[in-house]
Design a protein around this motif. Structure first.
Motif, PDB file in Angstrom:
ATOM      1  N   UNK A 120       0.875  -6.629   2.541  1.00  0.00           N
ATOM      2  CA  UNK A 120       1.234  -6.642   1.116  1.00  0.00           C
ATOM      3  C   UNK A 120      -0.011  -6.620   0.235  1.00  0.00           C
ATOM      4  N   UNK A 121      -1.047  -7.347   0.645  1.00  0.00           N
ATOM      5  CA  UNK A 121      -2.306  -7.335  -0.111  1.00  0.00           C
ATOM      6  C   UNK A 121      -2.978  -5.972  -0.028  1.00  0.00           C
ATOM      7  N   UNK A 122      -2.907  -5.321   1.135  1.00  0.00           N
ATOM      8  CA  UNK A 122      -3.489  -3.985   1.280  1.00  0.00           C
ATOM      9  C   UNK A 122      -2.789  -2.983   0.372  1.00  0.00           C
ATOM     10  N   UNK A 123      -1.466  -3.051   0.304  1.00  0.00           N
ATOM     11  CA  UNK A 123      -0.720  -2.154  -0.584  1.00  0.00           C
ATOM     12  C   UNK A 123      -1.069  -2.406  -2.046  1.00  0.00           C
ATOM     13  N   UNK A 124      -1.168  -3.665  -2.420  1.00  0.00           N
ATOM     14  CA  UNK A 124      -1.466  -3.987  -3.821  1.00  0.00           C
ATOM     15  C   UNK A 124      -2.879  -3.583  -4.209  1.00  0.00           C
ATOM     16  N   UNK A 125      -3.836  -3.746  -3.310  1.00  0.00           N
ATOM     17  CA  UNK A 125      -5.228  -3.428  -3.641  1.00  0.00           C
ATOM     18  C   UNK A 125      -5.478  -1.924  -3.695  1.00  0.00           C
ATOM     19  N   UNK A 126      -4.772  -1.136  -2.884  1.00  0.00           N
ATOM     20  CA  UNK A 126      -4.987   0.315  -2.893  1.00  0.00           C
ATOM     21  C   UNK A 126      -4.190   1.013  -3.986  1.00  0.00           C
ATOM     22  N   UNK A 127      -3.077   0.443  -4.412  1.00  0.00           N
ATOM     23  CA  UNK A 127      -2.283   1.092  -5.457  1.00  0.00           C
ATOM     24  C   UNK A 127      -3.010   1.084  -6.792  1.00  0.00           C
ATOM     25  N   UNK A 128      -3.899   0.105  -6.992  1.00  0.00           N
ATOM     26  CA  UNK A 128      -4.639   0.041  -8.259  1.00  0.00           C
ATOM     27  C   UNK A 128      -5.816   1.005  -8.286  1.00  0.00           C
ATOM     28  N   UNK A 129      -6.306   1.406  -7.131  1.00  0.00           N
ATOM     29  CA  UNK A 129      -7.480   2.279  -7.095  1.00  0.00           C
ATOM     30  C   UNK A 129      -7.093   3.727  -6.851  1.00  0.00           C
ATOM     31  N   UNK A 130      -6.875   4.102  -5.600  1.00  0.00           N
ATOM     32  CA  UNK A 130      -6.608   5.507  -5.283  1.00  0.00           C
ATOM     33  C   UNK A 130      -5.128   5.819  -5.169  1.00  0.00           C
ATOM     34  N   UNK A 131      -4.326   4.800  -4.889  1.00  0.00           N
ATOM     35  CA  UNK A 131      -2.897   5.033  -4.707  1.00  0.00           C
ATOM     36  C   UNK A 131      -2.530   5.459  -3.304  1.00  0.00           C
ATOM     37  N   UNK A 265     -12.293  -1.678   5.456  1.00  0.00           N
ATOM     38  CA  UNK A 265     -12.287  -2.774   4.496  1.00  0.00           C
ATOM     39  C   UNK A 265     -11.751  -4.056   5.131  1.00  0.00           C
ATOM     40  N   UNK A 266     -11.929  -5.161   4.385  1.00  0.00           N
ATOM     41  CA  UNK A 266     -11.443  -6.448   4.841  1.00  0.00           C
ATOM     42  C   UNK A 266      -9.928  -6.517   4.985  1.00  0.00           C
ATOM     43  N   UNK A 267      -9.151  -6.035   3.996  1.00  0.00           N
ATOM     44  CA  UNK A 267      -7.691  -6.046   4.175  1.00  0.00           C
ATOM     45  C   UNK A 267      -7.223  -5.246   5.385  1.00  0.00           C
ATOM     46  N   UNK A 268      -7.874  -4.119   5.679  1.00  0.00           N
ATOM     47  CA  UNK A 268      -7.516  -3.372   6.886  1.00  0.00           C
ATOM     48  C   UNK A 268      -7.777  -4.198   8.143  1.00  0.00           C
ATOM     49  N   UNK A 269      -8.929  -4.880   8.163  1.00  0.00           N
ATOM     50  CA  UNK A 269      -9.256  -5.735   9.299  1.00  0.00           C
ATOM     51  C   UNK A 269      -8.240  -6.870   9.434  1.00  0.00           C
ATOM     52  N   UNK A 270      -7.855  -7.472   8.325  1.00  0.00           N
ATOM     53  CA  UNK A 270      -6.908  -8.573   8.354  1.00  0.00           C
ATOM     54  C   UNK A 270      -5.585  -8.137   8.965  1.00  0.00           C
ATOM     55  N   UNK A 271      -5.074  -6.983   8.541  1.00  0.00           N
ATOM     56  CA  UNK A 271      -3.793  -6.504   9.057  1.00  0.00           C
ATOM     57  C   UNK A 271      -3.906  -6.115  10.528  1.00  0.00           C
ATOM     58  N   UNK A 272      -4.939  -5.334  10.867  1.00  0.00           N
ATOM     59  CA  UNK A 272      -5.079  -4.857  12.241  1.00  0.00           C
ATOM     60  C   UNK A 272      -5.280  -6.008  13.217  1.00  0.00           C
ATOM     61  N   UNK A 273      -6.140  -6.948  12.877  1.00  0.00           N
ATOM     62  CA  UNK A 273      -6.400  -8.064  13.785  1.00  0.00           C
ATOM     63  C   UNK A 273      -5.153  -8.908  14.007  1.00  0.00           C
ATOM     64  N   UNK A 274      -4.423  -9.201  12.946  1.00  0.00           N
ATOM     65  CA  UNK A 274      -3.244 -10.054  13.088  1.00  0.00           C
ATOM     66  C   UNK A 274      -2.082  -9.330  13.762  1.00  0.00           C
ATOM     67  N   UNK A 275      -1.963  -8.013  13.551  1.00  0.00           N
ATOM     68  CA  UNK A 275      -0.925  -7.259  14.259  1.00  0.00           C
ATOM     69  C   UNK A 275      -1.189  -7.262  15.759  1.00  0.00           C
ATOM     70  N   UNK A 276      -2.439  -6.979  16.144  1.00  0.00           N
ATOM     71  CA  UNK A 276      -2.784  -6.961  17.561  1.00  0.00           C
ATOM     72  C   UNK A 276      -2.677  -8.356  18.175  1.00  0.00           C
ATOM     73  N   UNK A 277      -3.089  -9.380  17.437  1.00  0.00           N
ATOM     74  CA  UNK A 277      -2.975 -10.750  17.952  1.00  0.00           C
ATOM     75  C   UNK A 277      -1.516 -11.138  18.156  1.00  0.00           C
ATOM     76  N   UNK A 338      -6.719 -16.483   3.800  1.00  0.00           N
ATOM     77  CA  UNK A 338      -7.420 -15.270   4.211  1.00  0.00           C
ATOM     78  C   UNK A 338      -7.489 -14.241   3.079  1.00  0.00           C
ATOM     79  N   UNK A 339      -6.413 -14.122   2.308  1.00  0.00           N
ATOM     80  CA  UNK A 339      -6.418 -13.180   1.182  1.00  0.00           C
ATOM     81  C   UNK A 339      -7.466 -13.592   0.147  1.00  0.00           C
ATOM     82  N   UNK A 340      -7.541 -14.882  -0.163  1.00  0.00           N
ATOM     83  CA  UNK A 340      -8.555 -15.337  -1.117  1.00  0.00           C
ATOM     84  C   UNK A 340      -9.966 -15.087  -0.590  1.00  0.00           C
TER      85      UNK A 340
END
Length: 413
Positions: A120-131, A265-277, A338-340
């Motif tokens: 959700x944080x990844x979606x929110x952060x990218x929608x404001x920049x490139x979409x 980016x950090x949000x990509x790492x957060x999602x990928x690491x937690x999905x794999x874990x 983690x988001x903060x």
């Protein structure tokens, strides 16, 4: 009669269509100079600067700083209190009190919650920049280091929770503040990296602080202590050392990913690491019941009975519903924290994050002493001061070095 030669040639009057405008010469001079004469070079440069500055993102202000620091403190202080309550206290009446010992189940809930929140944080952060939302697995080459991060982070937590059966939470928090030791050890042995002298002094100071704190622990300073208690403390410190080693390997691999696979980016790492874990720990929960009486179970040291951790954890939650609230709160606080952290890294410096992290761990220790009634001796407070003094000195030196580099860069430009 001969024609008389005209003494003055006839001048052909040009038409208006072929006539050059009166200001054409001045315009040619303006073009040759590169800009119109009506606008001087200072005005043109000022207009260019205004255009560039208007395109730059807005710099974070004091309000965002307060929100980031307050969010990290609030989420991780709550997370630490819930972690100590879940792993070290008992649930149920005193006659049949039980402890929650299902660390893999707890990690699965936390990583799944963090994966959803991070996406959700990844979606929110990218929608404001490139979409365009970037992929969490942008290439095949990044899969192996990401899987390594997931494996090491998934293995680190069980060793840390197991150590709490032999040491108290204050020792656990103090040792977790010494992540510099395993990171330096791995960089020296694997990556062949060298460090300045002050890094080794900081490691010596931190090691001395942990040693002083451990040797002056009330359970270690009693003359009537048994060899069994001393052995249990040593076993707990060994388990905690393995936890720190896996933490150091996780951090080193993350640094390698960020430096090699840019612009990951950090949000990509957060999602990928937690999905794999989540996938890894879920596979363990599903497969572990079938390993109960196998040679693999004895090799890994798994108990031959009651190895169905998922069913046992659900039964525990059914017997003690209050644990469910603590587990959900623990997972939510960890995910929001983690988001903060990633938001602070993307908008402020990493040195600010180091300062906030160190002070947060100090507050966590003080809050644990006040909330759960722990008692520390005078020498233990000396050990605490040595540890956080060493970590704080490292952060102060890094801040000075970075400020000096920025001043040198400004002088060169």
């Amino acid at each position: 009669m001969a024609r008389q030669k005209q003494t003055r040639p006839l001048q052909q009057k040009p038409s208006d269509l072929g006539r050059e405008p009166p200001d054409s010469a001045s315009r040619r001079r303006e073009v040759a100079n590169g800009f119109p004469q009506s606008k001087g070079p200072d005005e043109s440069n000022r207009h260019l600067k205004e255009t560039i500055l208007s395109a730059l993102p807005e710099q974070p202000g004091l309000t965002q700083l307060v929100i980031c620091v307050g969010g990290i403190y609030a989420s991780f202080l709550s997370w630490a209190l819930l972690q100590e309550r879940i792993t070290t206290t008992t649930y149920g009446p005193p006659a049949s009190a039980e402890r929650f010992t299902f660390s893999i189940f707890l990690n699965t809930i936390q990583s799944a919650f963090a994966a959803l929140t991070g996406y959700a944080y990844l979606l929110a952060s990218t929608s404001r920049s490139s979409g365009i939302t970037p992929s969490i697995f942008p290439s095949r080459a990044i899969l192996f280091p990401l899987i390594l991060v997931a494996v090491t982070s998934s293995l680190a937590s069980p060793f840390g929770y197991a150590s709490l059966n032999h040491i108290d939470y204050i020792t656990f928090i103090l040792a977790k503040s010494c992540k510099l030791l395993p990171v330096m050890f791995l960089h020296l042995t694997i990556f062949r990296k060298r460090y300045p002298l002050y890094k080794y002094l900081v490691v010596a100071l931190v090691t001395a602080g942990v040693a002083v704190f451990t040797l002056h622990h009330p359970s270690s300073s009693k003359k009537s202590k048994s060899s069994k208690v001393a052995g249990n403390s040593a076993w707990g410190l060994l388990l905690l050392s393995i936890n720190l080693l896996f933490d150091g390997l996780t951090n080193s691999t993350q640094d390698h990913i960020f430096s090699t696979y840019r612009p990951y980016s950090g949000p990509q790492m957060m999602v990928a690491q937690n999905v794999l874990s989540t996938l890894l720990t879920t596979c363990y929960l599903v497969v572990s019941p079938f390993l109960a009486n196998s040679p693999i179970s004895s090799f890994l040291g798994l108990p031959s009975t009651n190895t169905n951790e998922f069913a046992s954890a659900l039964a525990f939650l059914h017997r003690h519903p209050s644990v469910f609230k603590d587990v959900l709160g623990f997972a939510a606080c960890g995910a929001v924290g983690q988001i903060f952290i990633y938001y602070t890294l993307s908008h402020f410096s990493s040195l600010l994050l180091v300062t906030v992290t160190v002070t947060r761990k100090m507050l966590t220790m003080i809050l644990s002493v006040l909330w759960f009634g722990h008692r520390l001796s005078g020498m233990q407070w000396v050990g605490v001061g040595l540890v956080f003094g060493g970590v704080g000195a490292e952060g102060w030196i890094q801040r000075r070095e970075k400020a000096a580099k920025e001043r040198a860069r400004k002088k060169e430009s």
